[in-house]
Design a protein around this motif. Structure first.
Motif, short mmCIF file in Angstrom:
data_model
loop_
_atom_site.label_atom_id
_atom_site.label_comp_id
_atom_site.label_asym_id
_atom_site.label_seq_id
_atom_site.Cartn_x
_atom_site.Cartn_y
_atom_site.Cartn_z
N PRO A 122 -1.19 9.88 9.79
CA PRO A 122 -1.85 10.12 8.50
C PRO A 122 -3.26 10.67 8.67
O PRO A 122 -3.71 11.48 7.85
CB PRO A 122 -1.87 8.74 7.84
N HIS B 102 -3.85 8.80 2.32
CA HIS B 102 -4.81 7.80 2.77
C HIS B 102 -4.23 6.39 2.68
O HIS B 102 -4.52 5.54 3.53
CB HIS B 102 -6.11 7.92 1.96
N LEU B 103 -3.41 6.13 1.68
CA LEU B 103 -2.74 4.82 1.62
C LEU B 103 -1.80 4.65 2.82
O LEU B 103 -1.65 3.55 3.36
CB LEU B 103 -1.97 4.66 0.31
N TYR B 104 -1.16 5.73 3.25
CA TYR B 104 -0.34 5.65 4.47
C TYR B 104 -1.24 5.25 5.64
O TYR B 104 -0.85 4.43 6.49
CB TYR B 104 0.31 7.00 4.82
N GLN B 105 -2.42 5.84 5.69
CA GLN B 105 -3.38 5.54 6.76
C GLN B 105 -3.76 4.05 6.74
O GLN B 105 -3.79 3.39 7.78
CB GLN B 105 -4.61 6.45 6.58
N ILE B 106 -4.00 3.52 5.54
CA ILE B 106 -4.32 2.09 5.44
C ILE B 106 -3.13 1.25 5.91
O ILE B 106 -3.29 0.28 6.64
CB ILE B 106 -4.73 1.73 3.99
N GLN C 135 -4.47 14.23 6.95
CA GLN C 135 -5.40 14.14 5.82
C GLN C 135 -6.07 15.48 5.55
O GLN C 135 -6.58 16.12 6.46
CB GLN C 135 -6.46 13.07 6.12
N PHE D 151 0.83 -1.21 0.00
CA PHE D 151 0.00 0.00 0.00
C PHE D 151 0.87 1.27 0.00
O PHE D 151 0.67 2.14 -0.82
CB PHE D 151 -0.96 0.02 1.21
N VAL D 152 1.83 1.34 0.91
CA VAL D 152 2.56 2.61 1.05
C VAL D 152 3.69 2.77 0.04
O VAL D 152 4.21 3.87 -0.14
CB VAL D 152 3.10 2.85 2.49
N ILE E 255 -11.71 7.45 2.35
CA ILE E 255 -11.34 8.58 3.23
C ILE E 255 -12.55 8.99 4.06
O ILE E 255 -12.45 9.26 5.26
CB ILE E 255 -10.81 9.78 2.41
N THR F 65 1.25 3.64 -3.68
CA THR F 65 1.57 5.06 -3.64
C THR F 65 2.34 5.48 -4.89
O THR F 65 2.01 6.49 -5.52
CB THR F 65 2.41 5.35 -2.37
N THR G 6 4.34 15.39 1.34
CA THR G 6 3.30 14.46 1.80
C THR G 6 3.92 13.31 2.59
O THR G 6 3.41 12.90 3.63
CB THR G 6 2.51 13.93 0.57
N LEU H 24 0.04 5.94 -7.68
CA LEU H 24 -0.69 7.22 -7.63
C LEU H 24 0.19 8.35 -8.18
O LEU H 24 -0.30 9.26 -8.83
CB LEU H 24 -1.16 7.54 -6.21
N THR I 269 -2.57 9.49 -1.57
CA THR I 269 -1.34 8.88 -1.07
C THR I 269 -1.34 8.87 0.46
O THR I 269 -1.05 7.85 1.08
CB THR I 269 -0.13 9.67 -1.61
#
Lengths: 254, 254
Positions: A207, B172-176, A211, A165-166, A246, A170, A198, A173, B170
């Motif tokens: 995070p 939010h992906l950190y949050q996940i 946000q 994910f990160v 989100i 990322t 970011t 994205l 991005t």
């Protein structure tokens, strides 16, 4: 001194070799590589093994090869009861052949060929079957200045998903950002400081606190305007689902 | 000297005020804020206007308020034929009242309260109706050491969408990533160096070159194992669509 042998010649193997050579408390015993040429710029010819029988005794054998080759390589080792580890986030300890004492030495980082790596900034996930071997892993991590964590195979699996994910997602994205720029004659350059900040922000803030944006504010006008602007259906779908996600996080927070 | 007036007292306004105060070629004429207290730590009481009638003549009026308030604030200004800009990525130039000469001064960055901003690292998107005013915008950007780009309102809309992808999504992906860690008793700490390096990598490599991971390799075993591991349906959906999108990018590249 820890005698360490590196098996493999890819990205991770090469970065480990370089870090080991710099350390005062690690003796790089040998490097195993079928193609000598791929590591000859790093180690002397005499240190390179090209077949299994040439492998000398070592405190630790580090298999740094692609995930799918780990099991086979560990079976090919012509000895037993020695300490053998792999460096993968996605492979359980059990895939290593049980004829040797098994362990994991997984540096959680994305490596770039030809870009020097600062191991003091890389967390290393450690795991071993035998307690004494864990000490070897800790010593090895500390010898290259790395932070280390005891992470079980089960935890490591989840950590690997989190890393997808990160890192992988990322980065994708970023790719979409670049495509949108290209479509509108905008230089990708212009987004780079935002990308850097970011990532920098969550080094200190959570995070959830960091946000911002239309999804967070539930600014439907902007969300609809953005969706209307996107010409690529996949990008639209990604925009929708991440916006929705989100908003769910917002609700959870309340 | 450029005489500049800042209207607003939020995050962006405060960072601009600080940057203007440091510059040798900008004279901060006034700050407009209904609540004096929110800017009194930055500027002297005598420089703060709390009602429209107190606004003095200035070379540029910078409206740094929330997107939804821009139009109204610009209508409230008790003068005409002066140069008035906003600082928003999501609002077209035309939302400013046409009684004044209009422009945009949009710093493309995510601002954190209480964290000092280095404007030399922030791209500023400029737009104006009148050519002479564009020179004022360039001078203003240069006076705070910022890179600047001529970006039309249409381009800025798309740039704002791209910024949502590389910043809001991005993050939010950190949050996940953090949620997955929490679920498995892993410290989020451990992902931070990876997050930093992922952003660092695309400062020099294109995102397409930097892309790695199971989706890129089309490693179905790992992809299925990851999906089985995710307990949250929204996370599963995000995993699937981003994996699919990475694979489409791969195809496009070939």
């Amino acid at each position: 001194m820890i005698k360490a042998t590196v098996i493999g010649s890819g990205n991770v193997a090469q970065h480990l070799i370089q870090a080991f050579l710099k350390s005062d408390t690690i003796e790089l015993q040998q490097v195993f590589s079928r193609q000598k040429e791929s590591v000859l710029h790093l180690v002397d010819d005499s240190k390179i093994a090209t077949n299994w029988q040439q492998l000398l005794e070592s405190d630790i054998y580090i298999i740094a090869v692609s995930d799918s080759a780990i099991a086979e390589v560990s079976s090919n080792l012509p000895f037993k009861n020695r300490f053998v580890v792999h460096t993968s986030g996605g492979v359980p300890l059990e895939e290593l052949d049980s004829k040797n004492r098994r362990g994991v030495f997984y540096p959680l980082q994305t490596f770039t060929k030809d870009k020097e790596v600062d191991f003091s900034k890389i967390p290393i996930c450690l795991e071993s079957e035998v307690d004494d071997d864990y000490t070897t892993l800790e010593d090895l991590a500390e010898a290259i200045g790395a932070k280390h964590y005891l992470i079980s195979s089960n935890q490591r699996k989840s950590l690997h998903v989190a890393a997808v994910f990160v890192n992988n997602f990322t980065n994708h994205l970023y790719q979409i950002g670049k495509e949108i720029c290209a479509e509108h004659q905008l230089p990708f350059e212009i987004l780079k400081p935002l990308i850097a900040e970011t990532a920098e922000k969550v080094q200190h803030l959570s995070p959830l606190e960091a946000q911002t944006g239309p999804a967070k504010r539930n600014d439907q006008n902007t969300i609809q305007a953005h969706l209307a602007l996107l010409t690529n259906n996949m990008q639209k779908e990604i925009y929708k689902i991440l916006t929705q996600s989100i908003q769910q996080s917002n609700v959870k927070k309340l």
